[in-house]
Design a protein around this motif. Structure first.
Motif, PDB file in Angstrom:
ATOM      1  N   PRO A  34       0.777  -1.175   0.128  1.00  0.00           N
ATOM      2  CA  PRO A  34       0.043   0.154  -0.055  1.00  0.00           C
ATOM      3  C   PRO A  34       0.836   1.161   0.150  1.00  0.00           C
ATOM      4  O   PRO A  34       2.118   1.304   0.553  1.00  0.00           O
ATOM      5  N   LYS A  35       0.369   2.375  -0.654  1.00  0.00           N
ATOM      6  CA  LYS A  35       1.249   3.316  -0.687  1.00  0.00           C
ATOM      7  C   LYS A  35       1.235   4.304   0.515  1.00  0.00           C
ATOM      8  O   LYS A  35       1.939   5.245   0.397  1.00  0.00           O
ATOM      9  N   ASN A  36       0.425   4.123   1.263  1.00  0.00           N
ATOM     10  CA  ASN A  36       0.221   4.972   2.530  1.00  0.00           C
ATOM     11  C   ASN A  36       0.815   4.417   3.806  1.00  0.00           C
ATOM     12  O   ASN A  36       0.401   4.942   4.844  1.00  0.00           O
ATOM     13  N   GLU A 222      -5.337   2.790   6.764  1.00  0.00           N
ATOM     14  CA  GLU A 222      -6.677   2.778   6.550  1.00  0.00           C
ATOM     15  C   GLU A 222      -7.524   1.697   6.489  1.00  0.00           C
ATOM     16  O   GLU A 222      -8.575   1.584   6.761  1.00  0.00           O
ATOM     17  N   GLY A 223      -6.857   0.290   6.508  1.00  0.00           N
ATOM     18  CA  GLY A 223      -7.407  -0.870   6.655  1.00  0.00           C
ATOM     19  C   GLY A 223      -8.042  -1.152   5.257  1.00  0.00           C
ATOM     20  O   GLY A 223      -9.179  -2.015   5.287  1.00  0.00           O
ATOM     21  N   LEU A 237      -4.107  -0.348  -7.630  1.00  0.00           N
ATOM     22  CA  LEU A 237      -3.955   0.969  -8.120  1.00  0.00           C
ATOM     23  C   LEU A 237      -3.600   1.849  -6.899  1.00  0.00           C
ATOM     24  O   LEU A 237      -2.777   2.786  -6.992  1.00  0.00           O
ATOM     25  N   ASP A 238      -3.637   1.343  -5.807  1.00  0.00           N
ATOM     26  CA  ASP A 238      -3.270   1.970  -4.604  1.00  0.00           C
ATOM     27  C   ASP A 238      -2.083   1.423  -3.960  1.00  0.00           C
ATOM     28  O   ASP A 238      -1.639   1.439  -2.734  1.00  0.00           O
ATOM     29  N   GLY A 239      -1.254   0.527  -4.834  1.00  0.00           N
ATOM     30  CA  GLY A 239       0.139  -0.005  -4.317  1.00  0.00           C
ATOM     31  C   GLY A 239       1.433   0.616  -5.009  1.00  0.00           C
ATOM     32  O   GLY A 239       0.836   0.921  -6.124  1.00  0.00           O
ATOM     33  N   ILE A 240       2.393   0.449  -4.440  1.00  0.00           N
ATOM     34  CA  ILE A 240       3.679   0.676  -5.256  1.00  0.00           C
ATOM     35  C   ILE A 240       4.574  -0.399  -4.912  1.00  0.00           C
ATOM     36  O   ILE A 240       4.458  -1.142  -3.858  1.00  0.00           O
ATOM     37  N   ILE A 414      -7.733   4.358  -1.204  1.00  0.00           N
ATOM     38  CA  ILE A 414      -6.493   5.115  -0.267  1.00  0.00           C
ATOM     39  C   ILE A 414      -6.522   6.574  -0.914  1.00  0.00           C
ATOM     40  O   ILE A 414      -6.492   6.948  -2.119  1.00  0.00           O
ATOM     41  N   GLY A 415      -6.907   7.712   0.125  1.00  0.00           N
ATOM     42  CA  GLY A 415      -6.683   9.050  -0.408  1.00  0.00           C
ATOM     43  C   GLY A 415      -8.032   9.654  -0.523  1.00  0.00           C
ATOM     44  O   GLY A 415      -8.525  10.832  -0.584  1.00  0.00           O
ATOM     45  N   ALA A 416      -9.282   8.639  -0.560  1.00  0.00           N
ATOM     46  CA  ALA A 416     -10.537   9.027  -0.992  1.00  0.00           C
ATOM     47  C   ALA A 416     -11.260   9.685   0.533  1.00  0.00           C
ATOM     48  O   ALA A 416     -10.796   9.050   1.677  1.00  0.00           O
TER      49      ALA A 416
END
Ligand code: HEM
Length: 419
Positions: A34-36, A222-223, A237-240, A414-416
């Motif tokens: 996850p990117k966060n 964010e779980g 899409l929310d991963g790196i 993530i980010g929404a």
């Protein structure tokens, strides 16, 4: 053939026989995290760093340490005074033990904060708990080895506790001690377990912990399940990719950690009497009990629970009740994934009851730690049982408060925004 081609051929040759490139891709360059990730996500990698430090410094200590009652303390003095840089290696190992527990306690707290133990990460948690239990065993065995006066009396307290187990206790104590008293036989077996068996099982445990993590993927603050939204190639899409993004960004906490660690090794190795307790600068003496016997700080919450029962009841000794409570306190942690009935993972979206209970739990654990480090009469007798009750209430009431509380809606991405 250029050097580059030769290197590539060699990699190809090996890879055909041993899947190193595939493994690297699966677990590093094509492992989507996850990117966060935030501060709390540093402690997994830091745990790996300290574990490596323990193994390496431990191997060096093994070259000079002698596991007999006559020589153990002297061999540590020899390492400290005569072996070239021996003092640094010994302090790296000893400060490393405390840092290992600091890192692991924060790593576990992250799990509680973000519900990282919840479905589908139950096995990661269970392997983690096995690792934690083994770390406690490893810490205890290691503490006895220098055979200082606290090593000796600490070992006696714990081994006498084994002896207090009804029916099998006496035999078990002698079997574990290897003799009727704590002595050379005890040191010999503790040494073998500390340097060989327990580290081997720990390595297997850590390996399974990471394999299980990579099977289901990392949780995040964010779980949110990042696998729920993927691009055309199937990548979240929310991963790196873990490499190079997290391998590089993890370097900062690792460097800061190493600075703090070596500052302690060089300038604060005794940790103010908490990393090495003052009686351990004296050799084991059967005739002189330290004024106040207390375990190292990372055991003190459980030691306070052990001492919290002072009355014999239902035909059982207070000591046995203490032992039952401590075993229960460890055991209940294994069941956490099934005690939490919340529909959300992260504390960010859980209700007030969960937040308050986690805070109470953390405070009670820290205060139990303080109590365990102090003499038994330091606080009124009701304090330790009250804190122990809060500790258990966090777990045992969890199915109720996590089920009944009102949670916030979790954003899909993530980010929404929530809701
Ligand atoms: C030698 C000890 C340990 C090592 C080397 C270790 C290593 C790691 C690493 C590298 C990660 C991935 C990075 C991260 O999420 O921080 C991780 C994740 C995790 N660990 Fe550990 N760990 C250890 C002990 C524990 C213990 C004692 C527990 C608690 C029972 C635990 C529970 C978890 C959980 C639940 C995750 C997944 C976290 C998430 O995805 O949010 N670990 N561990």
């Amino acid at each position: 053939m250029s050097l580059r081609e030769a290197a590539s051929n060699l990699v190809g040759w090996v890879d055909y026989r041993l899947p190193i490139v595939k493994t690297w891709k699966t677990h590093m360059s094509e492992y989507y995290a996850p990117k966060n990730f935030n501060f709390w996500y540093f402690f997994g990698v830091l745990a790996l760093v300290v574990f490596a430090n323990q193994v390496l410094s431990g191997i060096w200590l093994t070259m000079f340490y002698v596991p007999t009652a006559e020589e153990a303390f002297k061999s540590i003095e020899y390492i400290m005074r005569d072996v070239s840089s021996g003092w640094a290696i010994r302090y790296m190992h000893e400060v490393g033990a405390s840092f290992f527990f600091i890192v692991i306690y924060l790593h576990i707290f992250r799990g509680l904060l973000y519900g990282s133990y919840q479905r589908p990460r139950e096995l990661i948690w269970i392997f983690g708990m096995f690792i934690y239990c083994l770390m406690m065993v490893e810490g205890f065995l290691g503490y006895v080895l220098p055979y200082g006066n606290m090593s000796y009396w600490g070992a006696k307290v714990i081994l006498n506790l084994v002896g207090a187990i009804p029916i099998i206790g006496e035999g078990l104590q002698i079997w574990v001690q290897g003799d009727f008293v704590v002595g050379s036989a005890t040191l010999g077996r503790f040494f073998a377990l500390h340097v060989a068996l327990v580290p081997l099982i720990l390595i297997v445990g850590i390996f399974l912990h990471i394999v299980a993590l990579h099977q289901v993927g990392s949780n995040n603050p964010e779980g949110i399940d990042i696998k729920a939204h993927v691009d055309a190639d199937g990548n979240p899409l929310d991963g790196i990719p873990f490499h190079p993004y997290y391998t590089i960004s993890d370097l900062t906490p690792v460097v800061i950690f190493l600075i703090l660690f070596f500052a302690c090794v060089f300038y604060f190795p005794g940790g103010g009497g908490y990393f090495i307790e003052p009686p351990n600068y004296l050799p084991a003496d059967k005739l002189s009990t330290p004024e106040h016997i207390a375990p190292v700080w990372y055991f003190t919450p459980f030691y306070a629970m052990l001492r919290s029962v002072t009355i014999d009841s239902f035909g059982l000794d207070a000591k046995v009740w203490g032992l039952i409570i401590v075993s229960g306190a460890m055991l209940v942690l294994f069941f956490l994934p099934w005690l939490d009935r919340s529909a959300v993972l992260s504390m960010r979206y859980k209700g007030w009851p969960s937040k308050i209970m986690l805070m109470l739990f953390a405070v009670s654990f820290v205060f139990l730690g303080v109590l365990g480090a102090k003499p038994a009469d330091w606080a009124p007798a009701w304090v330790a049982p009250a804190l122990t009750t809060i500790y258990f209430a966090y777990f045992l009431a969890m199915p109720v408060y996590t089920k009944l509380e009102k949670t916030k809606p979790v954003p899909g991405r993530i980010g929404a925004k929530s809701g």
